[in-house]
Scaffold this active site. Structure first.
Site, PDB file in Angstrom:
ATOM      1  N   GLN A  61       1.243  -9.027  -2.366  1.00 16.90           N
ATOM      2  CA  GLN A  61       0.982  -7.595  -2.407  1.00 16.90           C
ATOM      3  C   GLN A  61       0.767  -7.190  -3.852  1.00 16.90           C
ATOM      4  O   GLN A  61       1.552  -7.546  -4.726  1.00 16.90           O
ATOM      5  CB  GLN A  61       2.182  -6.829  -1.828  1.00 16.90           C
ATOM      6  CG  GLN A  61       2.070  -5.323  -1.884  1.00 16.90           C
ATOM      7  CD  GLN A  61       1.242  -4.744  -0.746  1.00 16.90           C
ATOM      8  OE1 GLN A  61       1.204  -5.315   0.346  1.00 16.90           O
ATOM      9  NE2 GLN A  61       0.566  -3.634  -0.995  1.00 16.90           N
ATOM     10  N   GLY A  62      -0.296  -6.454  -4.117  1.00 13.54           N
ATOM     11  CA  GLY A  62      -0.552  -5.974  -5.473  1.00 13.54           C
ATOM     12  C   GLY A  62      -0.859  -4.493  -5.465  1.00 13.54           C
ATOM     13  O   GLY A  62      -0.743  -3.825  -4.420  1.00 13.54           O
ATOM     14  N   GLY A  63      -1.234  -3.951  -6.644  1.00 15.49           N
ATOM     15  CA  GLY A  63      -1.579  -2.544  -6.735  1.00 15.49           C
ATOM     16  C   GLY A  63      -2.780  -2.215  -5.866  1.00 15.49           C
ATOM     17  O   GLY A  63      -2.926  -1.102  -5.369  1.00 15.49           O
ATOM     18  N   PHE A  64      -3.631  -3.178  -5.671  1.00 12.21           N
ATOM     19  CA  PHE A  64      -4.833  -3.038  -4.852  1.00 12.21           C
ATOM     20  C   PHE A  64      -4.462  -2.882  -3.375  1.00 12.21           C
ATOM     21  O   PHE A  64      -4.990  -2.046  -2.665  1.00 12.21           O
ATOM     22  CB  PHE A  64      -5.668  -4.302  -5.067  1.00 12.21           C
ATOM     23  CG  PHE A  64      -6.970  -4.366  -4.353  1.00 12.21           C
ATOM     24  CD1 PHE A  64      -7.032  -4.598  -2.998  1.00 12.21           C
ATOM     25  CD2 PHE A  64      -8.164  -4.239  -5.038  1.00 12.21           C
ATOM     26  CE1 PHE A  64      -8.235  -4.682  -2.334  1.00 12.21           C
ATOM     27  CE2 PHE A  64      -9.382  -4.323  -4.394  1.00 12.21           C
ATOM     28  CZ  PHE A  64      -9.418  -4.551  -3.037  1.00 12.21           C
ATOM     29  N   GLY A  65      -3.524  -3.709  -2.927  1.00 15.40           N
ATOM     30  CA  GLY A  65      -3.145  -3.751  -1.524  1.00 15.40           C
ATOM     31  C   GLY A  65      -2.724  -5.157  -1.152  1.00 15.40           C
ATOM     32  O   GLY A  65      -2.593  -6.030  -2.009  1.00 15.40           O
ATOM     33  N   VAL A  67      -2.789  -9.065   0.364  1.00 15.16           N
ATOM     34  CA  VAL A  67      -3.730 -10.185   0.357  1.00 15.16           C
ATOM     35  C   VAL A  67      -3.338 -11.134   1.488  1.00 15.16           C
ATOM     36  O   VAL A  67      -2.157 -11.494   1.626  1.00 15.16           O
ATOM     37  CB  VAL A  67      -3.710 -10.943  -0.988  1.00 15.16           C
ATOM     38  CG1 VAL A  67      -4.738 -12.072  -0.991  1.00 15.16           C
ATOM     39  CG2 VAL A  67      -3.967  -9.990  -2.152  1.00 15.16           C
ATOM     40  N   LYS A  81      -8.464  -9.626   0.240  1.00 15.56           N
ATOM     41  CA  LYS A  81      -7.779  -8.490  -0.376  1.00 15.56           C
ATOM     42  C   LYS A  81      -8.159  -7.238   0.409  1.00 15.56           C
ATOM     43  O   LYS A  81      -9.326  -6.847   0.445  1.00 15.56           O
ATOM     44  CB  LYS A  81      -8.216  -8.317  -1.835  1.00 15.56           C
ATOM     45  CG  LYS A  81      -7.501  -9.198  -2.829  1.00 15.56           C
ATOM     46  CD  LYS A  81      -7.831  -8.732  -4.242  1.00 15.56           C
ATOM     47  CE  LYS A  81      -7.001  -9.462  -5.266  1.00 15.56           C
ATOM     48  NZ  LYS A  81      -7.226  -8.929  -6.631  1.00 15.56           N
ATOM     49  N   ASP A 178      -5.000  -7.923 -17.969  1.00 14.34           N
ATOM     50  CA  ASP A 178      -3.765  -8.201 -17.222  1.00 14.34           C
ATOM     51  C   ASP A 178      -3.596  -9.701 -17.009  1.00 14.34           C
ATOM     52  O   ASP A 178      -3.269 -10.152 -15.906  1.00 14.34           O
ATOM     53  CB  ASP A 178      -3.771  -7.462 -15.883  1.00 14.34           C
ATOM     54  CG  ASP A 178      -2.367  -7.341 -15.278  1.00 14.34           C
ATOM     55  OD1 ASP A 178      -1.385  -7.435 -16.046  1.00 14.34           O
ATOM     56  OD2 ASP A 178      -2.260  -7.173 -14.058  1.00 14.34           O
TER      57      ASP A 178
END
Length: 371
Positions: A61-65, A67, A81, A178
């Protein structure tokens, strides 16, 4: 480009950084980043490949959403993603990642296979990396034993080549912003691929640095000029690479700004050992074979050169690669790294200043922690 057009372009970039531009995930805006140039996958095909995005297939899980791992009927494995519908930050990262990585082709960058735009569903599809990410191996007491020095040096070289491509060989030039162990994916042979371009920025023409009030990245990997002033450049990525290099050699995390008084960040610890002529104590015992010591020591010294406080003192990526490959035999003596003097007071003050001086809407900071 005329001066007038250049000013318009500069204004557009500043608007994007301030979050003022229309960057919602509408079909029109997605067209602006030319997603139609990428292969399109249907929602139903991706739902079938991921077993309807089942939690058992969730990779992270990332800031994007989230995976997900997926597999097509022909056996091809993918990573999907999926944009979180409620996340404005995720929508901006989605468009930015699609815009940036659709231009990129390099063996040490993760490969984008296509996208899905279906109503409110927005997804990017990547090649699947079976060995997940570098941090999973490097900071695990058992898995790190699978990374002998030859594998680690191969990872270091691969990351450096990927960064060199982004900074010098790619058109347009890219600043990642990043770079960290969790954003280095590993294929079946543990070859590294730089991933997660949601925070990357495109540099045009002769541009060599930019400013932003939206500081994004991860404490511990962020250069001082970026963390404190919002200035970023190639040398910001070089700083992050230096932190990564020291982490790879030591199997220790750089704890960055957040630690108790008794502990030392990796940069401070490495600098302490360097000044005590005891730098070999930094080396992970797993790779502490005397036959590799000179090569490892060279990597440590390059890492320390990359994390120096002032931008002008850090090498560029072409110079870093020449140093790593011993094309430059005599390395400069490193100066004191950033964030190593009066560490605790500086860290507390800087983090408070960032919270006070920057609206929370404009700051995206990840704190290093376990996956």
């Amino acid at each position: 480009m005329s001066k007038r057009n250049a000013l318009k372009e500069k204004s557009r970039v500043l608007q994007l950084d301030r979050g003022e531009a229309d960057t919602t995930a509408s079909g029109e805006n997605l067209n602006e980043v030319k997603l139609h140039d990428l292969p399109l996958f249907s929602f139903s095909k991706l739902a079938n490949a991921t077993n309807n995005f089942h939690s058992a297939n969730k990779l992270g899980q990332g800031g994007f959403g989230p995976v997900y791992k997926g597999e097509f009927r022909d056996g091809k494995e993918i990573a999907v993603k999926r944009l979180s519908k409620a996340s404005r930050q995720g929508a901006e990262e989605f468009m930015n990642e699609a815009k940036v990585i659709s231009h990129l082709q390099h063996r040490n960058l993760v490969r984008l296979l296509g996208c899905c735009v279906d109503g409110e569903e927005k997804m990017l599809i990547y090649e699947y990396m079976p060995n997940t990410s570098l941090d999973v191996f490097l900071f695990d007491p058992l898995k790190r034993q699978l990374l002998d020095w030859r594998k680690r040096f191969n990872i270091i070289e691969g990351i450096s080549r990927g960064l060199l491509y982004l900074h010098r060989d790619s058109r347009p030039r890219i600043i990642h912003r990043d770079l960290k162990a969790s954003n280095i994916l590993l294929d079946e042979e543990l070859n590294p691929k730089i991933s997660d371009f949601g925070m990357a920025r495109i540099f045009g023409g002769k541009q060599d640095q930019a400013n932003t009030i939206k500081v994004v990245g991860t404490y511990g990997y962020m250069s001082p000029e970026y963390a404190m002033e919002g200035r970023f450049s190639e040398k910001s990525d070089v700083f992050s690479f230096g932190v990564l290099l020291l982490e790879i050699v030591s199997s220790r995390k750089n704890t960055g700004f957040y630690h108790d008084e008794q502990s030392l960040s990796l940069l401070r610890y490495a600098w302490k050992l360097w000044n005590e002529n005891n730098i070999f104590a930094l080396i992970d015992p797993v790779i502490s074979d005397p036959s590799f010591h000179s090569e490892i020591l060279r990597c440590i010294q390059v890492g320390l050169l990359c994390v120096q406080e002032f931008v002008r003192d850090r090498p560029t990526m072409p110079t870093v690669i020449s140093m790593l490959n011993s094309e430059i035999v005599d390395l400069p003596t490193p100066k004191q790294p950033a964030f190593t003097e009066t560490q605790n007071a500086l860290d507390t003050e800087s983090s408070e200043q960032i919270r006070e001086n920057r609206s929370v809407n404009y700051v995206t900071i990840s704190v290093i922690g376990g996956r």
